[in-house]
Design a protein around this motif. Structure first.
Motif, PDB file in Angstrom:
ATOM      1  N   LEU A  15       2.457   5.783   1.598  1.00  0.00           N
ATOM      2  CA  LEU A  15       2.085   4.765   0.623  1.00  0.00           C
ATOM      3  C   LEU A  15       0.665   5.035   0.124  1.00  0.00           C
ATOM      4  CD1 LEU A  15       3.401   1.457   2.256  1.00  0.00           C
ATOM      5  CD2 LEU A  15       4.622   3.096   0.827  1.00  0.00           C
ATOM      6  N   LEU A  16       0.364   4.535  -1.061  1.00  0.00           N
ATOM      7  CA  LEU A  16      -0.988   4.692  -1.599  1.00  0.00           C
ATOM      8  C   LEU A  16      -1.986   3.881  -0.786  1.00  0.00           C
ATOM      9  CD1 LEU A  16      -0.157   4.450  -5.413  1.00  0.00           C
ATOM     10  CD2 LEU A  16      -0.932   6.494  -4.181  1.00  0.00           C
ATOM     11  N   VAL A  17      -1.579   2.678  -0.387  1.00  0.00           N
ATOM     12  CA  VAL A  17      -2.392   1.804   0.466  1.00  0.00           C
ATOM     13  C   VAL A  17      -1.451   1.109   1.436  1.00  0.00           C
ATOM     14  CG1 VAL A  17      -4.199   1.419  -1.273  1.00  0.00           C
ATOM     15  CG2 VAL A  17      -2.230  -0.109  -1.181  1.00  0.00           C
ATOM     16  N   PRO A  18      -1.946   0.634   2.574  1.00  0.00           N
ATOM     17  CA  PRO A  18      -1.066  -0.071   3.503  1.00  0.00           C
ATOM     18  C   PRO A  18      -0.456  -1.318   2.869  1.00  0.00           C
ATOM     19  CG  PRO A  18      -3.110   0.561   4.589  1.00  0.00           C
ATOM     20  CD  PRO A  18      -3.298   0.832   3.130  1.00  0.00           C
ATOM     21  N   PHE A  19       0.799  -1.592   3.224  1.00  0.00           N
ATOM     22  CA  PHE A  19       1.527  -2.764   2.733  1.00  0.00           C
ATOM     23  C   PHE A  19       1.618  -3.754   3.892  1.00  0.00           C
ATOM     24  CE2 PHE A  19       5.606  -5.026   2.028  1.00  0.00           C
ATOM     25  CZ  PHE A  19       5.333  -5.574   0.778  1.00  0.00           C
ATOM     26  N   LYS A  20       0.992  -4.938   3.727  1.00  0.00           N
ATOM     27  CA  LYS A  20       0.866  -5.884   4.829  1.00  0.00           C
ATOM     28  C   LYS A  20       1.632  -7.169   4.538  1.00  0.00           C
ATOM     29  CE  LYS A  20      -3.835  -4.273   5.919  1.00  0.00           C
ATOM     30  NZ  LYS A  20      -5.249  -4.689   6.065  1.00  0.00           N
ATOM     31  N   THR A  21       2.460  -7.579   5.497  1.00  0.00           N
ATOM     32  CA  THR A  21       3.134  -8.871   5.444  1.00  0.00           C
ATOM     33  C   THR A  21       2.946  -9.563   6.785  1.00  0.00           C
ATOM     34  OG1 THR A  21       5.295  -8.226   6.351  1.00  0.00           O
ATOM     35  CG2 THR A  21       4.892  -7.736   4.021  1.00  0.00           C
ATOM     36  N   ALA A  22       3.491 -10.771   6.902  1.00  0.00           N
ATOM     37  CA  ALA A  22       3.424 -11.475   8.185  1.00  0.00           C
ATOM     38  C   ALA A  22       4.264 -10.790   9.248  1.00  0.00           C
ATOM     39  CB  ALA A  22       3.884 -12.923   8.003  1.00  0.00           C
TER      40      ALA A  22
END
Length: 351
Positions: A15-22
């Protein structure tokens, strides 16, 4: 139109940047890609990505299901018997919805290539597709900055991930609201992180503060249907079920009991376009509007979801920004700000 072979390939895409969810933080995705070869030279393409915390499907289980029971069920069939082939995929093994989705979209791709029409034309529609842009859960300052940049890039619908440290959620939304134009619509996605009473308290307070929220996705645990209904009945905002709905049977139960106001359909959850169509139709018959969304997935599978979204009349919301998070250029579809543009070529279509 005899299916001669099914081949499975694997790629890892950063990914280009980290993908953060709960629920998780992702820094890359595993793309499992399937090719279905016909005796007339047509090759149907599909893809899946694992999201273990939601579907229970891992990279290994997806590849195993495709190379094992799904391949065994399909090889030798005549694709002209299209509905039969789709049914064989659905019934060949228990679960494994992500693997079934990859095979289902490859079959749809091959069949529409045989007809020489784009997949959305085969499905019967071509409405405009506008996606939201997801703002990953983070500090209020970082989320406000991400939201501002997304609006500058042409997105007027923002899907805000909340739920990690719920005590910060109101501050997060207020920070975003202050950073973006008044006309920017915010959609919240708690990814199951709140308790029912916590969800009601937070959402009612956000509504009182007039923060421009359009809807909220999956505020409570996927299995907590009574909790979902409690939230639906005690807040003014529309409540959307996501992780609670995997099948048309789930959708029928949800709309019959009015557990939520809306449904989010994802191919990786339901096993492909065939089941997605049933979910949207069951919901339509009961006056419940649907969204088409995706997990963090490759552009091929998101493009298949976009074709479905363009065709079904009960798809009113779209959340299809996943390819924009990848380190490779989107394939099979293009983006013009928030507009998702499908290829005019046959099948899912290469741009």
């Amino acid at each position: 139109m005899i299916i001669k072979d099914l081949q499975v390939k694997y790629r890892n895409i950063p990914l280009l940047v980290p993908f953060k969810t709960a629920l998780r933080t992702a820094v890359d995705i595993d793309s499992i890609e399937v090719e279905i070869m016909l005796d007339n030279g047509i090759v149907g393409l599909g893809a899946a990505a694992p999201t273990v915390v939601i579907t229970g499907d891992s990279t290994e289980s997806i590849m195993s299901a495709l190379a094992g029971p799904i391949k065994k069920a399909l090889v030798g069939l005549d694709l002209k018997q299209f509905q039969t082939t789709l049914k064989r995929v659905r019934l060949c093994c228990i679960g494994n919805t992500s693997a079934k989705a990859a095979a289902d979209m490859a079959l749809h791709d091959a069949y529409s290539k045989w007809l020489n029409v784009p997949l959305h034309a085969f499905l019967g529609g071509s409405k405009r597709i506008q996606t939201s842009m997801t703002i990953g859960v983070d500090t209020p300052e970082k989320m406000a900055w991400d939201a501002e940049k997304s609006v500058e890039a042409g997105f007027h619908l923002l899907k805000i991930k909340v739920g990690a440290h719920p005590e910060m959620d109101i501050v997060r939304i207020e920070s975003i609201r202050e950073a973006v134009p008044a006309g920017t619509m915010l959609r919240l996605d708690a990814n199951q992180a709140w308790s029912p009473k916590q969800a009601v308290k937070l959402l009612n307070e956000m509504e009182k503060r007039n923060l421009g929220i359009e809807l909220v996705e999956q505020p409570v645990a996927a299995h907590d249907w009574e909790g979902l209904k409690y939230v639906t009945e005690h807040v003014g905002l529309p409540v959307m079920a996501d992780e609670s709905v995997f099948s048309a049977k789930d959708a029928l139960q949800l709309v019959s009991g009015r557990y939520a106001d809306l449904i989010n359909i994802k191919l990786m959850k339901c096993g492909g376009i065939a089941e997605a169509w049933k979910i949207a139709s069951v919901a339509e018959a009961n006056g419940v509007k649907c969204m088409v969304g995706s997990m963090m997935e490759p552009s091929l599978s998101v493009a298949a979801a976009a074709h479905f979204a363009a065709a079904h009349p009960n798809i009113h919301y779209m959340d299809l920004d996943a390819p924009l998070w990848l380190s490779e250029e989107p394939d099979h579809l293009t983006y013009d700000g928030e507009d998702v543009l499908l290829s005019g070529r046959a099948g899912i279509g290469l741009v």
